[in-house]
Write a protein that holds these residues in place. Structure first.
Motif, PDB file in Angstrom:
ATOM      1  N   SER A  10       0.809  -1.228   0.000  1.00 11.38           N
ATOM      2  CA  SER A  10       0.000   0.000   0.000  1.00 11.38           C
ATOM      3  C   SER A  10       0.838   1.272   0.000  1.00 11.38           C
ATOM      4  CB  SER A  10      -0.939   0.001   1.208  1.00 11.38           C
ATOM      5  OG  SER A  10      -0.214  -0.125   2.420  1.00 11.38           O
ATOM      6  N   THR A  11       2.168   1.154   0.071  1.00 10.28           N
ATOM      7  CA  THR A  11       3.011   2.351  -0.038  1.00 10.28           C
ATOM      8  C   THR A  11       3.216   2.763  -1.488  1.00 10.28           C
ATOM      9  OG1 THR A  11       4.961   0.929   0.014  1.00 10.28           O
ATOM     10  CG2 THR A  11       4.231   1.875   2.117  1.00 10.28           C
ATOM     11  N   ALA A  12       2.705   2.023  -2.426  1.00 12.87           N
ATOM     12  CA  ALA A  12       2.777   2.342  -3.852  1.00 12.87           C
ATOM     13  C   ALA A  12       1.385   2.143  -4.440  1.00 12.87           C
ATOM     14  CB  ALA A  12       3.799   1.440  -4.544  1.00 12.87           C
ATOM     15  N   ALA A  41      -0.540   7.560  -3.180  1.00 13.82           N
ATOM     16  CA  ALA A  41       0.084   6.668  -2.206  1.00 13.82           C
ATOM     17  C   ALA A  41       1.165   7.432  -1.459  1.00 13.82           C
ATOM     18  CB  ALA A  41       0.694   5.467  -2.919  1.00 13.82           C
ATOM     19  N   PRO A  42       1.493   7.019  -0.230  1.00 16.66           N
ATOM     20  CA  PRO A  42       2.532   7.711   0.540  1.00 16.66           C
ATOM     21  C   PRO A  42       3.867   7.734  -0.202  1.00 16.66           C
ATOM     22  CG  PRO A  42       1.339   6.129   1.913  1.00 16.66           C
ATOM     23  CD  PRO A  42       0.900   5.902   0.506  1.00 16.66           C
ATOM     24  N   HIS A  43       4.488   8.879  -0.228  1.00 18.90           N
ATOM     25  CA  HIS A  43       5.826   9.051  -0.817  1.00 18.90           C
ATOM     26  C   HIS A  43       5.858   8.733  -2.309  1.00 18.90           C
ATOM     27  CE1 HIS A  43       6.799   9.130   3.433  1.00 18.90           C
ATOM     28  NE2 HIS A  43       6.467   7.855   3.567  1.00 18.90           N
ATOM     29  N   GLN A  44       4.723   8.809  -2.973  1.00 21.05           N
ATOM     30  CA  GLN A  44       4.675   8.523  -4.400  1.00 21.05           C
ATOM     31  C   GLN A  44       3.899   9.619  -5.115  1.00 21.05           C
ATOM     32  OE1 GLN A  44       5.717   5.602  -6.238  1.00 21.05           O
ATOM     33  NE2 GLN A  44       6.871   4.962  -4.425  1.00 21.05           N
ATOM     34  N   ARG A  56       8.604   1.074  -7.705  1.00 23.30           N
ATOM     35  CA  ARG A  56       7.688  -0.052  -7.484  1.00 23.30           C
ATOM     36  C   ARG A  56       6.744  -0.171  -8.678  1.00 23.30           C
ATOM     37  NH1 ARG A  56      10.960  -0.321  -4.067  1.00 23.30           N
ATOM     38  NH2 ARG A  56      10.704  -0.664  -1.826  1.00 23.30           N
TER      39      ARG A  56
END
Length: 698
Positions: free
Chosen positions: A61-63, A92-95, A248
Motif C-alpha cells: 500500500s506504499t505504492a 500513495a505515501p511518498h509517491q 515499485r
C-alpha cells in the motif's frame, strides 16, 4: 482507518515472490521492465484466497495498489480497467500520483450520456471537445476531491461500485493543476491518432459510435482500445522523466477471476501486453503486477500439464520468480507462459495448533484430531476448532470429540423449533460449503465415486452407470479443476496414529510386487464427508448405495491384472473381514515382510460404513468386529484378525483419541508383537512396526 489484515499462515514464499516482482530494480542488478507473470493463487473454497490478496495489497500500500472482486459484479473489460485506474490514481505515501490521460479521454468518449451528431462530423467533434472540457471542469475543486476520497475508501478492494464512465473520467483528472492539465489532456487525446490516418478527435468520435453499437465486434473493439489505453498510460508514467522515483510496479489484486469474466479481462490484458512489447521491444514489459485468485483451475488458460487439473501448478512453498521464469519456453507458442499458477498451501499441524491457541487455551490439545480430519483445509480447520472448543471443557470431552462431525451449529437458532428443519451439523455444513457450485447430479455422482480408492477407477468402471452421459464424461475433469484431487497418501503407521511416514520401500527386493497405481485421489477430508452420504443411502434408491457401489468396484478390479490389492480393499469395505484376514495370512508367508506391511496398510485403508460408534470404545469395537465379522479367523488367527480391524478403525482419526495416547495403539502394537512370535515372517520387522505405536517417554 481500515483494519490491518491478518497475515495468513504459510504465505511466506508467495509474499517473497510478489515482493520480488513488485520492486522494479535493485541497484542495476536487473531491468526494471523485466517480464512480470500473472500470478494466480489457486485454492479450494475456503483456502484463504481473499485473505491472502488483502494481506498482499496491504503490504504494497506504499505504492499504487488496486483491487477488484469479479464476484461482486460482471463488468466489461474496459469498465474493470477504469475502476482499477481510479484506485491506482489515488495518492500513495511518498509517491507521485498516477495519471491516466489516454484512458480518461476514452471514457469521456464512451460515456452513455454522450450522444454525438453522427451526421455532422465537425459538430460531433465540437460536442466531444465540449464534453472533455466539462470533465476537466468537474475535476477541479473540493467537491471532486471529497467524492474521490469517499469512493476510494469504500472501494478499497473493489467491492463497492464506483461511478460510471463520465464521472469516473472527471475523478481521474482531479488534482492536476491547470498548466499540467493542458499537457496531460493533449497527450491523452493525441494518442488516439497515433498509427491512424484519422485525426485524434475523429478517432474518439468513432469510438463513441462503436460504444453505442449492438454489434459484439464493436463492443470488443471498445474494450480492447480502452484497455490498451490503460496499459499505455501505465507505461508512460514509468518511462523517462515521469518514471523517476517510481521504484515499485503497480500491484493489482483480482479476486474470483473464475467468475464475472475475470479470465476474459486478464486474457485481453496479456494479448495487449504482448502486442505492445512486439511493437516497441525496447520498452519492455508494462509496470503492472497482477495477483489473482481462483477456486478452479479452469480460470487459468495455461500452461498445460498432464496432471489431473490439466494445468501446471506450482506448490505455494516453492513459488518464486525464478521458478516461473525458468519454465518459460525458449520459443513460446502462445501467451499461456505469462500465467503462473500457484497453489495455496494447506495448514500444517503446527499452524493448526497456532490457530487453536488463539481461539481457546486448551484447543491445541485437539490439533491432531483437527489436522488429521481436515488435512489442513483452512476453512474446515477453523470451523472444526470452534466446534472442538465447545466440547473440550466438558468432563466427557473425549467422547464428544469423537462425535464432532454430528455436533450442532455454533450459534443456536432460537426460531428453530416448531417443525422447522433441524440446523445442519458440522459435517453437513462442511460438505455444503466444500461442494458449493455443484448441481444435484454432480454431487450425487461425487458421493458415488467416494466408494472408489481413486477417481480414475471410479470413472473407468461401471460405478457411474445410470448417471447422464454428460456427467460421466465431465465429473473427473470438473473435480480436478476444483482442486479436490491430490496425490495418494503414503499408507503406513503414520496414517494410523503411529510414527513414521513413507518408510516402506518403493522398489528393490523388499518392495511389494503389485503396488497401487499413483493415480490422484479425492482429498481425504472431502472423501470422508462424501462417504457419510454414501453410507446413508437406502437400498433401491436412484443411485448406488454402499453395498452396490463397492460390489461394482470389487467386480471391476477382480477382472483386471495388476489390481490385486484393490480386491481385498473393497472386500473389507463390504465387511467381509474373514476373507481379508485369510488373504493376508497367505500373503504373509509369501512376501517379504516389508512388502506385506505395504499390503496390510493398503487393504485396511478401506472406508468403513460406520467408522465411529460413540457408545463403544474403539479398542472394544475392534475386538467385537473381529469376533462378529471374522469368527473363523478370530478363533484361529486372533492377533491378525484384531490387527486388521484395529487398523481399519484407525483410518478415522476420531478413533485415535485421546490424542496423547490413542487407545487403539496398544491393541495394534500387541497384535504386531504377537505376530512376530508366531507368524512365519521377519519378526524383527514386525517388532519394529509394533514400536511405532508405542508411547515414548524420552
Amino acid at each position: 482507518m481500515p483494519d490491518v489484515p491478518i497475515r495468513p499462515l504459510g504465505l511466506e514464499a508467495v509474499e517473497t515472490l510478489v515482493r520480488d516482482c513488485w520492486v522494479r530494480a535493485r541497484q542495476g542488478t536487473r531491468r526494471a521492465d523485466r517480464p512480470l507473470p500473472v500470478v494466480v493463487l489457486l485454492g479450494r473454497h475456503g483456502s484463504g484466497k481473499t485473505a491472502a490478496l488483502e494481506h498482499l495489497a496491504h503490504r504494497a500500500s506504499t505504492a499504487p495498489t488496486a483491487g477488484h472482486d469479479f464476484a461482486a459484479a460482471t463488468l466489461r473489460p474496459h469498465e474493470v480497467a477504469a475502476r482499477l485506474a481510479f484506485r491506482l490514481s489515488l495518492k500513495a505515501p511518498h509517491q507521485r500520483p498516477l495519471h491516466f490521460p489516454r484512458l480518461t479521454h476514452g471514457l469521456v468518449a464512451v460515456d452513455p450520456e454522450l450522444r454525438l451528431d453522427a451526421n455532422n462530423p465537425e459538430h460531433a467533434k465540437h460536442q466531444l471537445s465540449k464534453a472533455m472540457r466539462s470533465a476537466r471542469k468537474r475535476a477541479a475543486g473540493p467537491a471532486a476531491d471529497a467524492l474521490s476520497e469517499a469512493v476510494g475508501l469504500l472501494n478499497d478492494i473493489g467491492v463497492i461500485p464506483v461511478p460510471g464512465a463520465g464521472l469516473l473520467a472527471s475523478l481521474l483528472l482531479r488534482g492536476i493543476g491547470p498548466r499540467l492539465l493542458s499537457t496531460v489532456s493533449r497527450s491523452g487525446v493525441e494518442w488516439y491518432g497515433e498509427g491512424s490516418p484519422a485525426e485524434p478527435l475523429a478517432a474518439l468520435v468513432a469510438l463513441n459510435e462503436r460504444s453505442r453499437s449492438e454489434d459484439p465486434a464493436d463492443a470488443e473493439r471498445v474494450d480492447r482500445l480502452l484497455c490498451e489505453a490503460f496499459l499505455a498510460d501505465l507505461r508512460a508514467a514509468h518511462a523517462g522523466r515521469q518514471g523517476l522515483g517510481r521504484d515499485r510496479n503497480c500491484l493489482v489484486v483480482l479476486d474470483n477471476i473464475d467468475r464475472g469474466d475475470g479470465t476474459r479481462f486478464l486474457t485481453l490484458l496479456l494479448e495487449l501486453r504482448e502486442a505492445l512489447i512486439q511493437a516497441a521491444p525496447d520498452g519492455g514489459c508494462d509496470p503492472l503486477l497482477v495477483v489473482a485468485a481462483s477456486s478452479t483451475a479452469r480460470a487459468v488458460p495455461g500452461p498445460f500439464d498432464p496432471g489431473p487439473a490439466g494445468l501446471r501448478i506450482s506448490p505455494g512453498e516453492r513459488a518464486s520468480y525464478d521458478d516461473w521464469h525458468d519454465a518459460v519456453p525458449a520459443s513460446p507458442a502462445d501467451a499461456s507462459w505469462w500465467w503462473y499458477a500457484v497453489r495455496l498451501p494447506d495448514l500444517t499441524a503446527g499452524q493448526v495448533s497456532q490457530l487453536g491457541a488463539a481461539i481457546a487455551p486448551r484447543l491445541p490439545e485437539a490439533t491432531p484430531l483437527v489436522h488429521r480430519l481436515t488435512y489442513g483445509h483452512p476453512w474446515s480447520v477453523l470451523r472444526t476448532q470452534r466446534a472442538a472448543a465447545r466440547l473440550l471443557e466438558r468432563p466427557d470431552a473425549q467422547d464428544r470429540l469423537r462425535g464432532i462431525l454430528d455436533s450442532g451449529p455454533l450459534v443456536r437458532d432460537p426460531g428453530g423449533a416448531g417443525g422447522s428443519p433441524a440446523p445442519p451439523t458440522l459435517g453437513q455444513e462442511a460438505l455444503r460449503y466444500l461442494t458449493q457450485g455443484m448441481d444435484a447430479e454432480q454431487l450425487a455422482g461425487l458421493v458415488t465415486c467416494a466408494a472408489a480408492r481413486d477417481m480414475e477407477s471410479a470413472v473407468n468402471s461401471g460405478l457411474l452407470e445410470g448417471f447422464s452421459p454428460r456427467l460421466r464424461e465431465t465429473l473427473l475433469e470438473d473435480t480436478a479443476e476444483r482442486l479436490w484431487m491430490v496425490p495418494p497418501l503414503s499408507e503406513d503407521a503414520g496414517t494410523r496414529g503411529g510414527r513414521g511416514s513413507g518408510y516402506l520401500p518403493a522398489d528393490g527386493p523388499a518392495a511389494h510386487p503389485r503396488r497401487l497405481p499413483g493415480s490422484h485421489v479425492l482429498q481425504p477430508w472431502l472423501r470422508l464427508l462424501l462417504t457419510r452420504e454414501l453410507a446413508a443411502r437406502e437400498e433401491g434408491g436412484p443411485h448406488p448405495d454402499w453395498d452396490t457401489a463397492h460390489q461394482r468396484m470389487l467386480a471391476w478390479h477382480a477382472d483386471r491384472p495388476g489390481h490385486e490389492l484393490a480386491v481385498p480393499h473393497h472386500t473389507l469395505a463390504l465387511g467381509r473381514v474373514d476373507e481379508v484376514v485369510t488373504a493376508l495370512r497367505l500373503s504373509l508367508g509369501g512376501l517379504p515382510t516389508e512388502a506385506w506391511l505395504y499390503e496390510l496398510y493398503a487393504v485396511t485403508a478401506a472406508p468403513m460404513r460406520e467408522p465411529v460408534v460413540l457408545t463403544e470404545p474403539a479398542s472394544h469395537r475392534a475386538d467385537r468386529l473381529a469376533r462378529d465379522l471374522a469368527p473363523e479367523a478370530y478363533g484361529k488367527h486372533r492377533s491378525l484378525a484384531l490387527l486388521v480391524t484395529s487398523l481399519w478403525l484407525a483410518v478415522d482419526p476420531r478413533n485415535r483419541l485421546p490424542s496423547a495416547r490413542p487407545e487403539l495403539n496398544f491393541t495394534i502394537s500387541a497384535s504386531f508383537r504377537d505376530l512376530a512370535l508366531h507368524a512365519d515372517a521377519n519378526s524383527a520387522v514386525l517388532r519394529s512396526e509394533a514400536a511405532r505405536y508405542e508411547a515414548r517417554t524420552t
